[in-house]
Motif scaffolding. Sequence first.
Motif, short mmCIF file in Angstrom:
data_model
loop_
_atom_site.label_atom_id
_atom_site.label_comp_id
_atom_site.label_asym_id
_atom_site.label_seq_id
_atom_site.Cartn_x
_atom_site.Cartn_y
_atom_site.Cartn_z
N MET A 139 0.84 -1.20 0.00
CA MET A 139 0.00 0.00 0.00
C MET A 139 0.87 1.25 0.00
O MET A 139 1.95 1.26 0.60
CB MET A 139 -0.90 0.02 1.24
N SER A 140 0.38 2.30 -0.65
CA SER A 140 1.09 3.57 -0.63
C SER A 140 1.02 4.16 0.78
O SER A 140 0.16 3.76 1.59
CB SER A 140 0.46 4.56 -1.62
N LYS A 141 1.89 5.10 1.06
CA LYS A 141 1.90 5.76 2.36
C LYS A 141 0.56 6.42 2.65
O LYS A 141 0.04 6.32 3.77
CB LYS A 141 3.04 6.79 2.42
N ALA A 142 -0.05 7.04 1.65
CA ALA A 142 -1.35 7.71 1.83
C ALA A 142 -2.46 6.68 2.11
O ALA A 142 -3.31 6.91 2.98
CB ALA A 142 -1.70 8.53 0.60
N ALA A 143 -2.43 5.55 1.41
CA ALA A 143 -3.44 4.51 1.63
C ALA A 143 -3.30 3.90 3.02
O ALA A 143 -4.29 3.61 3.69
CB ALA A 143 -3.34 3.44 0.55
N ARG A 144 -2.06 3.72 3.45
CA ARG A 144 -1.82 3.19 4.81
C ARG A 144 -2.36 4.15 5.86
O ARG A 144 -3.04 3.75 6.80
CB ARG A 144 -0.32 2.97 5.03
N ALA A 145 -2.05 5.45 5.69
CA ALA A 145 -2.52 6.45 6.65
C ALA A 145 -4.04 6.50 6.69
O ALA A 145 -4.64 6.60 7.76
CB ALA A 145 -1.95 7.82 6.28
N ARG A 146 -4.67 6.39 5.53
CA ARG A 146 -6.13 6.40 5.46
C ARG A 146 -6.72 5.15 6.15
O ARG A 146 -7.68 5.25 6.90
CB ARG A 146 -6.60 6.49 4.00
N ALA A 147 -6.13 3.99 5.91
CA ALA A 147 -6.61 2.77 6.55
C ALA A 147 -6.48 2.85 8.07
O ALA A 147 -7.41 2.48 8.80
CB ALA A 147 -5.85 1.55 6.02
N LEU A 148 -5.36 3.36 8.55
CA LEU A 148 -5.15 3.51 9.99
C LEU A 148 -6.17 4.48 10.59
O LEU A 148 -6.78 4.20 11.63
CB LEU A 148 -3.73 4.01 10.28
N SER A 149 -6.37 5.61 9.94
CA SER A 149 -7.32 6.61 10.42
C SER A 149 -8.75 6.08 10.40
O SER A 149 -9.50 6.25 11.36
CB SER A 149 -7.20 7.86 9.55
N ASP A 150 -9.12 5.42 9.30
CA ASP A 150 -10.48 4.87 9.19
C ASP A 150 -10.75 3.82 10.25
O ASP A 150 -11.83 3.78 10.84
CB ASP A 150 -10.70 4.26 7.80
N PHE A 151 -9.78 2.97 10.52
CA PHE A 151 -9.96 1.94 11.54
C PHE A 151 -10.18 2.57 12.91
O PHE A 151 -11.09 2.18 13.64
CB PHE A 151 -8.76 0.99 11.58
N ALA A 152 -9.37 3.54 13.25
CA ALA A 152 -9.45 4.16 14.57
C ALA A 152 -10.72 4.99 14.74
O ALA A 152 -11.31 5.02 15.82
CB ALA A 152 -8.22 5.03 14.81
N ALA A 153 -11.16 5.66 13.68
CA ALA A 153 -12.23 6.66 13.81
C ALA A 153 -13.63 6.15 13.46
O ALA A 153 -14.60 6.84 13.76
CB ALA A 153 -11.91 7.86 12.93
N ASP A 154 -13.73 4.98 12.84
CA ASP A 154 -15.03 4.50 12.37
C ASP A 154 -15.54 3.38 13.29
O ASP A 154 -15.05 2.25 13.20
CB ASP A 154 -14.89 3.99 10.93
N PRO A 155 -16.52 3.66 14.17
CA PRO A 155 -16.98 2.64 15.11
C PRO A 155 -17.45 1.32 14.48
O PRO A 155 -17.15 0.26 15.03
CB PRO A 155 -18.13 3.33 15.86
N PRO A 156 -18.14 1.32 13.33
CA PRO A 156 -18.54 0.03 12.77
C PRO A 156 -17.38 -0.80 12.21
O PRO A 156 -17.52 -2.00 11.99
CB PRO A 156 -19.50 0.40 11.63
N THR A 157 -16.23 -0.18 12.00
CA THR A 157 -15.06 -0.91 11.52
C THR A 157 -14.35 -1.49 12.73
O THR A 157 -13.61 -0.79 13.42
CB THR A 157 -14.12 0.02 10.72
#
Length: 169
Positions: A83-101
């Motif tokens: 994954m690109s650095k931006a995609a990794r950062a987005r995945a990390l952020s989405d996991f932490a911030a999205d309660p259903p995830t």
Amino acid sequence: RGGGDDDDDDDGGGGSAALADDTAGASINRSKLAKLVAELRAVRAADATSKALVFTQFKTTIDWLADELPRHGFGFRTLTGDMSKAARARALSDFAADPPTTVFILSVRAGACGINLTSANHVFFLEPCMNKALEAQAAGRVYRMGQTRPVTITRLVVEQSVESRIVSM
């Protein structure tokens, strides 16, 4: 990527969840999936805010879980080495911030270093890791400043298989 912390030697307790031995690879995969889904459901039933990391050594397993977990009602994100650095950062952020995830599927190598995943408090290893230091680094992603909940580590191991022999070594 980035460097990791060498002080992540606490294995967090937990243990192994043994599975019955199936000789066909597809049966083993279904057995592990059934056990993982049962464990994830138990985590969710005990605390709907809990999140889990699922580590594997194989990209094919990540792809397989990405197909299977939604069928069982689990939102997830993935993190792989390609994954690109931006995609990794987005995945990390989405996991932490999205309660259903509630599930983060990671390759052991890509997810073991340089990231903070204290939003999770359950860690699952789908295969034995030959490199115990790498496994400790991976589990250490949840043992960081800011972790407020007890952490559980679970290793899924097929009984009387190559996996169980690796674990016993």
